[in-house]
Design a protein around this motif. Structure first.
Motif, short mmCIF file in Angstrom:
data_model
loop_
_atom_site.label_atom_id
_atom_site.label_comp_id
_atom_site.label_asym_id
_atom_site.label_seq_id
_atom_site.Cartn_x
_atom_site.Cartn_y
_atom_site.Cartn_z
N UNK A 29 0.83 -1.20 0.00
CA UNK A 29 0.00 0.00 0.00
C UNK A 29 0.87 1.26 0.00
N UNK A 30 1.95 1.22 0.78
CA UNK A 30 2.84 2.38 0.83
C UNK A 30 3.62 2.53 -0.46
N UNK A 31 4.11 1.41 -0.99
CA UNK A 31 4.86 1.46 -2.26
C UNK A 31 3.98 2.01 -3.38
N UNK A 32 2.73 1.58 -3.40
CA UNK A 32 1.79 2.07 -4.41
C UNK A 32 1.57 3.57 -4.28
N UNK A 33 1.42 4.04 -3.04
CA UNK A 33 1.20 5.47 -2.81
C UNK A 33 2.39 6.31 -3.27
N UNK A 34 3.60 5.76 -3.13
CA UNK A 34 4.78 6.49 -3.59
C UNK A 34 4.66 6.79 -5.09
N UNK A 35 4.23 5.79 -5.86
CA UNK A 35 4.05 5.98 -7.29
C UNK A 35 2.88 6.88 -7.61
N UNK A 36 1.77 6.70 -6.89
CA UNK A 36 0.57 7.49 -7.17
C UNK A 36 0.78 8.97 -6.87
N UNK A 37 1.52 9.29 -5.83
CA UNK A 37 1.78 10.70 -5.51
C UNK A 37 2.54 11.37 -6.65
N UNK A 38 3.54 10.70 -7.19
CA UNK A 38 4.30 11.26 -8.31
C UNK A 38 3.44 11.40 -9.56
N UNK A 39 2.70 10.34 -9.88
CA UNK A 39 1.92 10.35 -11.11
C UNK A 39 0.79 11.37 -11.07
N UNK B 65 0.70 14.11 -9.35
CA UNK B 65 1.30 15.44 -9.46
C UNK B 65 1.58 15.78 -10.93
N UNK B 66 2.15 14.82 -11.65
CA UNK B 66 2.44 15.04 -13.08
C UNK B 66 1.16 15.26 -13.88
N UNK B 67 0.13 14.49 -13.58
CA UNK B 67 -1.14 14.62 -14.31
C UNK B 67 -1.78 15.99 -14.05
N UNK B 68 -1.73 16.45 -12.81
CA UNK B 68 -2.27 17.78 -12.50
C UNK B 68 -1.50 18.86 -13.25
N UNK B 69 -0.18 18.71 -13.30
CA UNK B 69 0.68 19.69 -13.98
C UNK B 69 0.47 19.70 -15.48
N UNK B 70 0.26 18.52 -16.07
CA UNK B 70 0.26 18.38 -17.54
C UNK B 70 -1.11 18.52 -18.17
N UNK B 71 -2.04 19.17 -17.48
CA UNK B 71 -3.41 19.31 -17.99
C UNK B 71 -3.43 19.81 -19.44
N UNK B 72 -2.76 20.92 -19.71
CA UNK B 72 -2.84 21.55 -21.02
C UNK B 72 -2.14 20.72 -22.10
N UNK B 73 -0.98 20.17 -21.76
CA UNK B 73 -0.24 19.33 -22.72
C UNK B 73 -1.05 18.10 -23.09
N UNK B 74 -1.66 17.45 -22.09
CA UNK B 74 -2.47 16.26 -22.37
C UNK B 74 -3.71 16.61 -23.17
N UNK B 75 -4.30 17.76 -22.88
CA UNK B 75 -5.48 18.20 -23.64
C UNK B 75 -5.12 18.39 -25.10
N UNK B 76 -3.96 19.01 -25.35
CA UNK B 76 -3.50 19.22 -26.72
C UNK B 76 -3.32 17.89 -27.45
N UNK B 77 -2.84 16.88 -26.74
CA UNK B 77 -2.59 15.56 -27.33
C UNK B 77 -3.82 14.65 -27.28
N UNK B 78 -4.96 15.25 -26.94
CA UNK B 78 -6.23 14.52 -26.89
C UNK B 78 -6.21 13.39 -25.87
N UNK B 79 -5.58 13.66 -24.71
CA UNK B 79 -5.56 12.70 -23.61
C UNK B 79 -6.29 13.30 -22.42
N UNK B 80 -7.06 12.48 -21.72
CA UNK B 80 -7.85 12.95 -20.59
C UNK B 80 -7.58 12.05 -19.38
N UNK B 81 -6.79 12.57 -18.43
CA UNK B 81 -6.46 11.77 -17.26
C UNK B 81 -7.10 12.30 -15.97
N UNK B 82 -7.56 13.55 -15.98
CA UNK B 82 -8.26 14.06 -14.81
C UNK B 82 -9.61 13.32 -14.71
#
Length: 416
Positions: free
Chosen positions: A203-213, A215-232
């Motif tokens: 559970x802790x190991x998984x959270x380590x990865x989820x926290x990083x991912x 954060x990246x998904x929140x940051x990359x909103x506009x880039x992902x939108x441009x590439x027609x990807x929806x992760x939010x």
């Protein structure tokens, strides 16, 4: 270097860290007597220079195994991410990549010419050669995670990535990042550097990865939108807009920032697990390897919070000086806890009292403070030192001034 110092001039500790980094002797890694390792670390440098440096600072026992873990998963991702490869061709490779890595001499040339890491797969026989030289325990861990990740990729490639609920979001992040955390923890325990408990607390190991991912998904909103990807997840953004695209409209600025706050709250909910996990890591090189990405994620969340540029600009990053400072400081639990406390306070101070997540953010930031004060009391002294710029008291003022002067010298030399 000069531009990095200019960006950090109001942050003396960052200027000093940059100057120390610039003037310090760099570790030279010589693999010339081993052609296989030479090729491995060449590919590691080509795919990720920042990650390469962190991996090569690991103890020898783990360095090659984690290098190969990264390169194998990067190879898998390079097939999955290439939209020029049709699905019928792609799926068998995704589902059998954990077997392919045992096939001597295997290479792959079907990537499109513009795929960034195409050459890694063209020369993948070198990766396989290195993999087959690893201890069987490491081979088993890498193959298992590769199998699970490949099957997850195959599932999303056929069904599509539909992140409707928060549970969908967690599942997607588990496949692309949480599994990496599980694999690393298993290696840390398998080599004897860490307790078996590190691998057992999935559970802790998984959270380590989820926290990083997350954060990246929140940051990359506009880039992902441009590439027609929806992760939010729609469960979040659907509370603020009819479509994800609506968040970029100027008239929806207030709602967009509220949605961003919601995404940040969702990411910060993993911080308790992150701190718990890091407190279990005893080997110094493993600790730093794990801690640096986590403190950078926390710094990134601080940058994102209440920042409308998320919806107007791509490639939002923390300052290079801040990055170097974080890497320098992340060598003990007390220092890492102090960093989390500092950023939690900044995040809380930036919160808008009219934001519906004002209380949620305050509660999480309060919990971070409480956990760190209670479990890592040395973090208070470290935090005061960091707040002073470099060191507490008059010495800190002198060194902060010296850092600024040194920065000016570097700038003058660079511009001369």
């Amino acid at each position: 270097m000069a531009s990095a110092i200019l960006a950090s001039l109001l942050h003396p500790s960052e200027v000093l860290a940059l100057v120390q980094y610039k003037l310090s002797p760099k570790t030279q890694h010589d693999y010339s007597n081993d052609k296989t390792r030479q090729r491995l670390y060449h590919h590691l440098n080509m795919t990720s220079r920042s990650f390469s440096a962190v991996i090569q600072d690991l103890d020898e026992e783990l360095k090659d195994a984690i290098c190969l873990f990264y390169l194998v998963l990067r190879g898998l991702d390079t097939i999955e991410d290439d939209m020029t490869i049709d699905l019928d061709t792609k799926l068998p490779y995704l589902r059998t990549f954990h077997e392919i890595i045992y096939q001597k001499g295997w290479t792959f040339t079907k990537n499109g010419p513009n795929e960034k890491d195409r050459q890694l797969l063209v020369e993948f026989d070198a990766i396989i050669e290195g993999f087959l030289q690893l201890k069987p325990a490491y081979q088993t861990i890498i193959a298992d995670i590769t199998k699970r990740m490949g099957n997850g990729m195959a599932h999303y490639a056929t069904a599509g990535i539909h992140v409707e609920t928060n549970a969908d979001y967690d599942e997607y992040c588990h496949y692309v990042a949480g599994l990496v955390g599980l694999g690393l923890s298993e290696m840390f325990s398998a080599c004897g550097f860490e307790s078996p408990l590190v691998a057992e607390r999935k559970d802790l190991s998984n959270s380590m990865g989820l926290f990083l991912q997350k954060t990246n998904i929140a940051r990359d909103y506009l880039e992902d939108l441009r590439d027609n990807r929806r992760f939010w997840p729609k469960e979040i953004w659907g509370q603020y807009a009819e479509t994800m695209e609506d968040l970029v409209k100027p008239e929806n600025k207030e709602k967009a920032l509220q949605c961003l706050s919601h995404m940040i709250v969702n990411a910060m909910e993993h911080i308790r697990d992150v701190l718990e996990y890091l407190s279990m890591i005893k080997n110094p090189s493993c600790f730093k390897f794990c801690a640096i990405p986590q403190v950078m994620a926390m710094a990134t969340l601080n940058l994102l919070h209440s920042n409308y540029k998320v919806f107007t600009h791509e490639n939002i990053k923390i300052r290079k000086g801040e990055t170097v400072w974080l890497m320098k400081e992340s060598d003990s639990m007390d220092k890492v806890a102090a960093i989390f406390r500092l950023y939690a306070r900044q995040i809380n101070n930036k919160s808008n009292s009219l934001d519906p997540h004002f209380v949620d953010i305050g509660v999480i930031c309060g919990e971070i403070e409480q956990i760190c004060v209670g479990r890592f009391p040395g973090s208070t002294i470290e935090m005061k030192r960091m707040q002073a710029g470099v060191l507490g008291g008059k010495t800190g003022t002198v060194l902060a001034a010296a850092a600024a002067v040194a920065g000016a010298v570097v700038i003058n030399n660079a511009l001369a």
